[in-house]
Design an enzyme around this catalytic site. Structure first.
Site, short mmCIF file in Angstrom:
data_model
loop_
_atom_site.label_atom_id
_atom_site.label_comp_id
_atom_site.label_asym_id
_atom_site.label_seq_id
_atom_site.Cartn_x
_atom_site.Cartn_y
_atom_site.Cartn_z
CD GLU A 161 -3.06 -1.13 2.12
OE1 GLU A 161 -3.01 -0.32 3.05
OE2 GLU A 161 -4.03 -1.88 1.92
CD GLU A 335 -3.77 -6.18 3.04
OE1 GLU A 335 -4.62 -5.42 3.54
OE2 GLU A 335 -2.54 -6.00 3.16
C1 FCB Z 1 -4.65 -2.67 5.03
C2 FCB Z 1 -3.28 -3.01 5.58
C3 FCB Z 1 -3.32 -4.15 6.58
C4 FCB Z 1 -4.51 -4.05 7.49
C5 FCB Z 1 -5.79 -3.92 6.68
C6 FCB Z 1 -7.03 -3.87 7.51
O1 FCB Z 1 -4.66 -1.34 4.65
O2 FCB Z 1 -2.41 -3.37 4.54
O3 FCB Z 1 -2.10 -4.15 7.28
O4 FCB Z 1 -4.33 -2.99 8.34
O5 FCB Z 1 -5.71 -2.75 5.92
#
Ligand code: FCB
Length: 428
Positions: A161, A335
């Protein structure tokens, strides 16, 4: 019965974690140091032993295999590997070697992230991402790790990110060092993009085999929250920052707005073999006050939200996957998940998002993984342990891994390589 949603052969199913959130006792990074000051983390907790994943990774690998996973995304803690500038800790390399070997024994494909928010204290003291040397330092670390573990890691993720660190640490004052300075924010934004290219190049040159290397972009579906010209501009700027700056930057090898005017960066063009996409929600924005000049509009009163306050918006997932695919590289979902105390809500969230991923697949998106955030409830940064994103609960004190119904549901999906018809019918 609903329609079964089948995924392609060889699809990667698993979870994602990051070192600081799960390992425990990462005492030598800037997050740990910041937590010790007290008063920063919303629920008053500190990462402490976290999930003790550092010592319990074997149990975790066993559980992952038992629950049908065939992949795992974890991060390597830079502050363990390079505790002082230029000093490499071979014992820690050995640790991650054991982690990777264990994953392989349990038929889990390793996806290794090199940088997930945390900096070694020495790096932070040199200015962190504001230091013009930052990309070179990240490149050196990436080369070292690729040399050490390159034979065993098929997927390298460079920076997690990239938009979050500059914004949260230097503009919004939410992550250490908690500055609110637009100029610093832009400097960090430049350096992180340059680092993506450096790290890609470094891994490519140092890894013995030919691994797949890519960034992890937190794509957000951005919409204007009003119909004035200012609101549209705010949405455009937000979208540029969160999405286009990184995606176009990697495709074209240039630093575009807001951090540059399109100047080329050596080694950046095409510095991705795939794109990792993290998706949680959409952002509805309008023009706002300094320092950001953009304001997020809260979700509508009847919208479904998480304990983080994020709106559940599955259609945005589809939009982001389609957009990412437009860049011509394979797409890995690195994710996706929800902070909630209601596991039924998590199950619904997963199925509804997988349905959108499947919609993208049907339209030709070359989608290769679904890595759920996250394996076990863990240290959710400035929110602390209060936020629960896990398929497994974490028993306070014992840290015991307790499967939630969503863990069983995810196992069913992963084993079938499909969302079964009854499940689709129930949640869609
Ligand atoms: C993302 C992050 C991860 C976690 C999730 C909920 O932005 O990469 O570490 O905090 O959100």
């Amino acid at each position: 019965m609903g329609q079964e949603l089948r995924f392609p052969d060889g699809f990667h199913w698993g979870t994602a974690t990051s070192s600081h959130q799960v390992e425990g006792n990462n005492r030598n990074n800037h997050w740990w140091r910041w937590e010790q000051e007290g008063g920063h983390v919303k629920d008053g907790t500190t990462s402490g032993p976290a999930c003790d994943h550092y010592n319990r990774f074997e149990e975790d690998c066993r559980l992952m295999e038992e629950f049908g996973h065939n992949a795992y995304r974890f991060s390597i803690e830079w502050s363990r590997i390079e505790p002082q500038e230029g000093r490499w800790d071979e014992k820690e390399v050995e640790h991650y070697r054991r982690v990777v070997d264990c994953l392989r024994r349990h038929n889990l494909t390793p996806f290794a992230t090199l940088h997930h928010f945390c900096n070694p204290v020495w790096f932070e003291e040199q200015g962190g991402w504001l230091n013009p040397q930052a990309p070179a330092l990240l490149g050196r670390y990436a080369a070292y790790m690729a040399k050490q573990l390159g034979d065993a890691v098929p997927f390298w993720l460079t920076v997690n990110e990239p938009s979050v660190t500059p914004a949260a640490a230097y503009l919004m004052g939410e992550f250490p060092p908690c500055h609110r300075d637009p100029r610093e924010f832009l400097t960090a934004t430049r350096h992180v993009l340059i680092a993506l290219g450096r790290m890609h190049q470094a891994i490519r040159e140092s890894a013995p085999h030919s691994p797949q290397i890519g960034p992890v972009i937190n794509m957000t579906y951005v919409m204007p929250g009003g119909d004035t010209e200012e609101d549209r501009q705010a949405a455009q700027l937000m979208d540029q920052y969160l999405n286009a700056y990184w995606l176009d930057g990697l495709r074209d090898g240039v630093i575009g707005p807001p951090a540059g005017d399109g100047e080329p960066v050596e080694g950046l063009k095409g510095a991705w073999d795939f794109v990792g996409v993290n998706y949680y929600s959409r952002a509805v924005v309008k023009a706002g006050p300094p320092p950001a000049m953009i304001e997020q509009v809260p979700p509508p009163a009847d919208a479904e939200t998480s304990t983080m306050g994020w709106e559940v918006y599955p259609d945005g997932f589809y939009q982001c996957l389609k957009r990412a695919a437009g860049y011509g590289v394979p797409v890995y979902i690195t994710e996706n998940g929800i902070g909630t105390d209601d596991d039924e809500q998590r199950r619904r969230y997963v199925v509804r998002h997988l349905a959108q991923a499947h919609r993208a697949l049907r339209e030709g998106v070359d989608l290769r993984s679904y890595l759920h955030w996250t394996f076990q409830d863990n240290f959710e940064w400035a929110e602390g342990f209060r936020q629960k994103f896990g398929l497994f609960a974490r028993e306070e004190g014992t840290l015991r891994r307790i499967p939630k119904p969503s863990a069983a549901m995810f196992a069913e999906i992963a084993r079938a390589n499909a969302v079964p018809g009854e499940m689709a019918e129930r949640y869609l």
